[in-house]
Design a protein around this motif. Structure first.
Motif: not given
Length: 233
Positions: A105-106, A171-173, A196-197, A226-227
């Motif tokens: 997503d990022l 921290l993206a998971r 959101p997911n 901005g996300g």
């Protein structure tokens, strides 16, 4: 007057009376226009956190002079602080483990120019996403984390963050508990967002990684990238 060019002041310090008054009075005395402000106190950590967006054109000087003039107040309250310029894209260092949706997503939003940021590098405790990240032209670093090497591993993460001239860690998971030293070295610079997911959050563990992040001032909205994500600690 346009509102797109802002200076953002973020700070943390031991909680005490007079912090909000001192900072707001300082800005007002220099005719600064505060376009957004937020603050909170963490009773457990006994620390106070503040963020203010100041319209750059409302001040009679630039960011370097602003920093110089604010320094005495920061010293008075023992603040950890920084002032950033919205005209400069944030340099983001992404930390990820083996689950892909937050990283995907990022990078998709970054490629679509939806986020005002540069991805300086990706750091992972697994090799899983090396080819995917490097295909995007982004530097990938593998830093294994085991029960026996955590101090060394997070020292390496700190070194890579500094070498990348990073502004923010996302921290993206990333399914590890960050060290206390790493958190305390970067107040307000560690984001643990929720998409959101699904939640991208630290795993539950003794020692309370969430509490460490709160003490480090990590309650900063990922909207600043901005996300539209929200923090989840």
């Amino acid at each position: 007057m346009p509102h797109d060019h802002r200076y953002t002041l973020t700070l943390s310090c031991l909680d005490r009376i007079g912090i909000v008054a001192a900072v707001s009075t300082f800005v007002a005395n220099h005719r600064g226009w505060i376009t957004e402000a937020s603050h909170h106190a963490d009773a457990e950590a006994q620390r106070f956190f503040m963020r203010q967006d100041i319209l750059a054109d409302s001040l009679p000087f630039g960011i370097e002079t602003l920093r110089e003039k604010f320094a005495p107040i920061a010293e008075q309250f023992g603040m950890d602080w920084r002032i950033s310029d919205s005209a400069r894209k944030k340099r983001v260092v992404i930390l990820v483990s083996k689950q892909e949706h937050c990283l995907y997503d990022l990078l998709a939003r970054w490629q679509a120019d939806e986020m005002n940021m540069e991805i300086a590098c990706v750091i992972s405790n697994h090799e899983t996403f090396r080819s995917f990240v490097e295909w995007h032209g982004i530097v990938f670093h593998h830093v294994p984390v085991t029960p026996n090497n955590k101090e060394h591993a997070y020292t390496k993460v700190e070194e890579l963050f500094q070498q990348a001239d990073g502004d923010v860690m996302v921290l993206a998971r990333y399914m590890q508990i960050l060290s206390q030293d790493l958190c305390e070295s970067h107040p307000g610079q560690i984001l643990n967002p929720r998409w959101p997911n699904g939640a991208c959050r630290l795993p539950a563990a003794r020692g309370s990684g969430g509490a460490r992040l709160r003490a480090a001032g990590a309650r900063t909205s990922a909207r600043r990238l901005g996300g539209g994500a929200t923090l989840n600690v």
